[in-house]
Design a protein around this motif. Sequence first.
Motif, PDB file in Angstrom:
ATOM      1  N   UNK A  67       1.031  -3.307  -6.379  1.00 29.39           N
ATOM      2  CA  UNK A  67       2.072  -2.478  -5.762  1.00 29.39           C
ATOM      3  C   UNK A  67       1.773  -1.023  -6.109  1.00 29.39           C
ATOM      4  N   UNK A  68       1.430  -0.232  -5.125  1.00 29.89           N
ATOM      5  CA  UNK A  68       1.112   1.174  -5.344  1.00 29.89           C
ATOM      6  C   UNK A  68       2.364   1.923  -5.798  1.00 29.89           C
ATOM      7  N   UNK A  69       2.278   2.697  -6.920  1.00 30.22           N
ATOM      8  CA  UNK A  69       3.468   3.430  -7.386  1.00 30.22           C
ATOM      9  C   UNK A  69       4.012   4.431  -6.371  1.00 30.22           C
ATOM     10  N   UNK A  92      15.291  -6.053  -3.999  1.00 26.23           N
ATOM     11  CA  UNK A  92      15.134  -7.394  -4.582  1.00 26.23           C
ATOM     12  C   UNK A  92      13.639  -7.732  -4.640  1.00 26.23           C
ATOM     13  N   UNK A  93      13.146  -7.995  -5.876  1.00 20.81           N
ATOM     14  CA  UNK A  93      11.749  -8.343  -6.099  1.00 20.81           C
ATOM     15  C   UNK A  93      11.642  -9.596  -6.965  1.00 20.81           C
ATOM     16  N   UNK A 144       4.958  -8.281 -14.690  1.00 24.69           N
ATOM     17  CA  UNK A 144       5.056  -8.355 -16.154  1.00 24.69           C
ATOM     18  C   UNK A 144       5.782  -7.144 -16.729  1.00 24.69           C
ATOM     19  N   UNK A 145       5.894  -6.091 -15.966  1.00 23.77           N
ATOM     20  CA  UNK A 145       6.634  -4.895 -16.365  1.00 23.77           C
ATOM     21  C   UNK A 145       7.482  -4.436 -15.187  1.00 23.77           C
ATOM     22  N   UNK A 146       8.365  -3.491 -15.458  1.00 26.12           N
ATOM     23  CA  UNK A 146       9.192  -2.924 -14.399  1.00 26.12           C
ATOM     24  C   UNK A 146       8.274  -2.140 -13.450  1.00 26.12           C
ATOM     25  N   UNK A 147       8.354  -2.359 -12.134  1.00 29.77           N
ATOM     26  CA  UNK A 147       7.490  -1.622 -11.198  1.00 29.77           C
ATOM     27  C   UNK A 147       7.668  -0.112 -11.337  1.00 29.77           C
ATOM     28  N   UNK A 151       0.824  -1.197   0.000  1.00 28.74           N
ATOM     29  CA  UNK A 151       0.000   0.000   0.000  1.00 28.74           C
ATOM     30  C   UNK A 151       0.863   1.254   0.000  1.00 28.74           C
ATOM     31  N   UNK A 152       0.189   2.387  -0.159  1.00 29.34           N
ATOM     32  CA  UNK A 152       0.905   3.660  -0.253  1.00 29.34           C
ATOM     33  C   UNK A 152       1.681   3.983   1.009  1.00 29.34           C
TER      34      UNK A 152
END
Length: 740
Positions: free
Chosen positions: A496-498, A511-512, A518-521, A471-472
């Motif tokens: 995943x909140x930007x 590390x993720x 599917x894309x870069x966070x 969360x944020x």
Amino acid sequence: MMVSAMRLNLILALSFLACLNFSLANDQRRPLARDRRRGVGPKRARKQTSNTALQQGRTAESNAQDGSIFIESYKNTKEPKPNYEVTAAKSEHCIFRGITMYDKTVWSPKPCVNCLCSSGEVVCDQILCPALRCQLKFQPIGECCPICIDPVVDAPDFSGDPPSPIDLGDPYTEISQSQRDKKERLKQDEEERIRKKDAERKQRKKQKKEEAERQKKLKEAKEAREKEEELRRLREEEEERAAAEERKRRMEEQQRVEEDRARRLEMEQREMIRALEEVAERAKEGLRGDEAAEDEDMVWLRGDVFQMPPVPPTRAANSPSLLALQEPTEPVEDDRELGEEETDVVEEDSEMVTTLLPPGCSISDVTVTCENAKLTGIPPLSIPELKSLSLQGNEIKTIPAGAFNGIPNLEWIDLGKNKIVSSGIDPQTFKGLKFLSRLYMDGNLLEQIPSELPSTLQELKINENNLKEIEENSFEGLSSLVTLEMEGNLLSEGNVNPQAFTPLKELTYLRLGRNHFRTIPQGLPASLLELYLENNLIEDISETAFNHTTNINVVVLRHNKLDESSIAPLAWINHRNLESVDLSHNNFYLVPSFLPKSLVHLVLAGNQIERIPGYVFAHMEPGLEYLYLSYNKLDGDAIEPESFFGTFNTMTELCLDHNQLTSIPMGINEMTGLHFLRLNNNKIRHISEDAICDPLNDNDSHLVALRLENNFLDPRKIPPTAFSCVRSYSSVVLKPQRIK
């Protein structure tokens, strides 16, 4: 009568002249009619009429004595002299195309040709053009001689001669005027073109000046950034030195505390031994009876509580399972001697606080270790000096609010491999730990980040959990966090909140891996230096993926679903700090283009790469040093002469093993700094003299290790100088080779 005769003669003369004029007019009309019948246009007819009139004017002038018509306007017109000779003949007239010409008559049957009737014979010659004294000349259509079209003609002085036919209304006057107008227009167009060219030149000069100013500004901005980076680096170094000094000071202080504690324990042990001796002496004397027997089991000394096992006192003091848990608030002085009455007072007034470490736990200096001790909860400890606590591999499910109240100075807690759930952690559990810098919670059942973590935290590991959402405010207040690991969870770009990473101002290591991205966070912090996203489902790298992480140095993307078309051209090519990229075990068929300019270390092992395009590394500065292309599908046509362009002076380690190469790739002999070369497990059959080492290079040997085993080589057929650039022949691995 005389008057009548004179009138009659005058009338006859006038009649004769009228008939002669009529005859000449008919002669002039006949050729014009023929020309019209032949399709001559009006313009051509006017030109021929003008020429005929001019020629007749000349004829009339030469035959004036025979009674022919004289055209006064052409009297003084100068004509070029024909180059023919007049021969005598019997007849006085000539017949030309059915027309009777008088003797000495000159005419022009067609442009640029003059004909003369001389004694009954027709003589024709080409007209010679007069010399013109002008700069601009023009030859009208149908004329054989050019004319001047200058505004001011430097013509010869004719000494009062009549004006030329052009000045007297010649039909070509209009043509000359139009030519002058055309010339004027051409001149104006030329001037306009020159003006436009000057304007374009000025514009280009202005643009060049603006570009120079822009480059200057960019250079100044770059220098300012470099200066700022240098200042920041110096500041960070100063902070690191200060932190190192602070750590050193704290270690020294801790060491002094430990030394004081050791001295105190030693003194307490001496006092305890002395007290035990006194108790034993009193027991022998029978002074205390049963009370003396109790004193043998428990001795009070300076307010500290010691439990004495049935072993010698020195062994009890050093046992790791015994611990003094709390110091007294008002200790008894060291030189105080316990008498019989004083001992009783201590027994009555002192509060005994004693706790045994659970089985399987041990203590060493300021660290308590309870790994795999089958604990189901946090053990109640009261050790203010404790710095590290390891509870890994137990069966802990919950952490209550006061679990760490007795150990408030903890700096490191390891709760890995337990059964802790998010609902079992009290929000106030970690809030009181003001010095906590490392928290490990790998291998639990957490579904969200624990709340109210202390702001001093620098390292947080929550790998192998069930995190489903970030969360944020998940990392709120963690401005000092440097390392964050969340591998092996259920995270993706959808949960995943930007804005979640915004509070992490100091995060450098993230590390993720082993998630579902599917894309870069998005929203990665600008301070990030290393990013690990291996074993995800990443199939696209957009142009904005690394826009905010301009300082990133390492990106690991192995075991994903990337190919050469899934990386945007501007995704990372302009990054100046990105030195290491791992793209191994993806779906690449070519070495990808638009790699970072600053790239030093590139891993592409385990793909389907069949070709290395030319100049694919040429844009890198200073150049690629480590290239790993093992376990691909490179064959004899995979490498072009320009494939390694840009790496000849920088390449240090090159791995091309486990491919399908049939020969040594071109360009390897030009790599002057190459130290390690792997070509094993290919299909190489021959090695030429200059394939690996350049015989023209006089520099020292640079290859440290060369592997060529498991090919189809015959060592007896390898040229003696093929390995001249290898430092030691023992570094060349040639065996075993495959059976042909």
